[in-house]
Design a protein around this motif. Structure first.
Motif, short mmCIF file in Angstrom:
data_model
loop_
_atom_site.label_atom_id
_atom_site.label_comp_id
_atom_site.label_asym_id
_atom_site.label_seq_id
_atom_site.Cartn_x
_atom_site.Cartn_y
_atom_site.Cartn_z
N ASP A 87 0.81 -1.22 0.00
CA ASP A 87 0.00 0.00 0.00
C ASP A 87 0.85 1.27 0.00
N LYS A 88 2.15 1.14 -0.18
CA LYS A 88 3.04 2.31 -0.21
C LYS A 88 2.99 2.90 -1.62
N PRO A 89 2.51 4.15 -1.79
CA PRO A 89 2.28 4.69 -3.13
C PRO A 89 3.50 4.67 -4.04
N ILE A 90 4.66 5.07 -3.55
CA ILE A 90 5.85 5.10 -4.41
C ILE A 90 6.24 3.69 -4.82
N ALA A 91 6.13 2.75 -3.90
CA ALA A 91 6.42 1.35 -4.25
C ALA A 91 5.47 0.87 -5.33
N GLN A 92 4.21 1.23 -5.23
CA GLN A 92 3.24 0.82 -6.24
C GLN A 92 3.62 1.32 -7.62
N THR A 93 3.94 2.60 -7.73
CA THR A 93 4.22 3.16 -9.06
C THR A 93 5.56 2.68 -9.61
N LEU A 94 6.58 2.60 -8.77
CA LEU A 94 7.88 2.14 -9.25
C LEU A 94 7.83 0.67 -9.65
N ASN A 95 7.15 -0.14 -8.87
CA ASN A 95 7.05 -1.56 -9.20
C ASN A 95 6.25 -1.79 -10.49
N ALA A 96 5.24 -0.94 -10.72
CA ALA A 96 4.40 -1.12 -11.90
C ALA A 96 5.01 -0.52 -13.16
N ALA A 97 5.87 0.47 -13.01
CA ALA A 97 6.41 1.18 -14.17
C ALA A 97 7.26 0.26 -15.05
N LYS A 98 7.25 0.56 -16.34
CA LYS A 98 8.14 -0.15 -17.26
C LYS A 98 9.55 0.39 -17.07
N LYS A 99 10.52 -0.51 -17.00
CA LYS A 99 11.89 -0.13 -16.69
C LYS A 99 12.85 -0.61 -17.78
N HIS A 100 13.70 0.32 -18.26
CA HIS A 100 14.70 0.02 -19.27
C HIS A 100 16.07 0.15 -18.59
N LEU A 142 16.97 -9.88 -15.45
CA LEU A 142 16.37 -8.88 -14.59
C LEU A 142 15.15 -9.49 -13.90
N LEU A 143 15.12 -9.41 -12.57
CA LEU A 143 14.05 -10.05 -11.81
C LEU A 143 12.95 -9.08 -11.39
N TRP A 144 13.21 -7.80 -11.46
CA TRP A 144 12.20 -6.81 -11.05
C TRP A 144 11.12 -6.72 -12.12
N ASN A 145 9.89 -6.65 -11.69
CA ASN A 145 8.73 -6.61 -12.57
C ASN A 145 8.88 -5.54 -13.66
N ASN A 146 8.50 -5.92 -14.90
CA ASN A 146 8.46 -4.99 -16.04
C ASN A 146 9.81 -4.39 -16.40
N SER A 147 10.89 -5.14 -16.20
CA SER A 147 12.24 -4.65 -16.50
C SER A 147 12.81 -5.36 -17.72
N THR A 148 13.43 -4.57 -18.61
CA THR A 148 14.08 -5.14 -19.79
C THR A 148 15.45 -4.49 -19.97
N LEU A 149 16.37 -5.23 -20.54
CA LEU A 149 17.71 -4.71 -20.82
C LEU A 149 17.73 -3.92 -22.12
N LEU A 150 18.46 -2.81 -22.11
CA LEU A 150 18.72 -2.07 -23.34
C LEU A 150 19.82 -2.78 -24.10
#
Length: 222
Positions: free
Chosen positions: A78-91, A100-108
């Motif tokens: 329920d921590k707002p910043i954790a929610q958005t960072l975990n959900a965001a797409k990450k390059h 990469l084990l973190w949700n929505n993460s891909t290598l450039l």
């Protein structure tokens, strides 16, 4: 084309290393990890949109990615910043990471400058760099950063990794927004504004003393 925004915390002398705690990045014997901790207030908490990943895709260097990967997935749901960072797409820019084990993460893949330029040309949310000092310097030199979200804390650290090291590409910036926290943190947003404008306050006809001073400088420079 979507924007690439660099967001970072810096000391008054430009250091950005290990703002969140001693364990973040002690490389080089850095002894001031956690230097931002005691300056947080409600004003800063309400201004976290440049650092929370909301409505942005993240572009991260390897070190920052590893710090985030080991922290944010393990925070309360329920921590707002954790929610958005975990959900965001990450390059993620890395030559050494293979998985990469973190949700929505891909290598450039391939050259990072070409990869980020390609990302900017795609449709979607604006791109946000958080921390990732080495990556910021690479992309700044390639003129790919469209906005700088810099929070300057009222501390001088004297050593550590800086936002822009010697050899950064020269350029002017234009301030487009600024506010201060109750603890003295200045939260500023800048955009590139072309070449550094030059001028001079020197007299059209320098004094004899000034002519002598210039001659002395020329001799010392040989």
């Amino acid at each position: 084309m979507r924007k690439l925004i660099a967001s970072t915390f810096v000391s008054l002398d430009g250091v950005m290393q290990a703002p969140g705690g001693p364990e973040e990045d002690p490389t080089g014997g850095f002894a001031f990890g956690g230097w931002t901790f005691n300056y947080w207030d409600e004003v800063m908490g309400r201004s976290m949109n440049g650092f929370d990943g909301k409505d942005r895709e993240l572009v991260l260097g390897r070190r920052t990615y590893e710090i985030f990967e080991a922290h944010w997935p393990y925070q309360p749901a329920d921590k707002p910043i954790a929610q958005t960072l975990n959900a965001a797409k990450k390059h993620v820019a890395s030559r050494t990471l293979k998985k990469l084990l973190w949700n929505n993460s891909t290598l450039l893949r391939g050259d990072v400058i070409a990869a980020v330029a390609a990302l900017k040309s795609e449709a979607g949310h604006d791109l946000q760099i958080i921390g990732s000092g080495n990556l910021i310097q690479t992309l700044q030199a390639a003129s790919l950063i469209d906005e700088y979200n810099v929070w300057t804390f009222p501390v001088v650290l004297g050593r550590g990794k800086r936002l822009l090291e010697a050899g950064a590409k020269p350029g002017a910036l234009r301030l487009v927004a600024s506010q201060a926290s109750t603890t003295g943190v200045v939260m500023s947003t800048y955009v590139p504004a072309g070449d550094v404008p030059l001028g001079s306050f020197a007299q059209a006809e320098p004094s004899a003393k000034e002519v002598e001073r210039r001659a002395k400088l020329a001799r010392e420079a040989r």
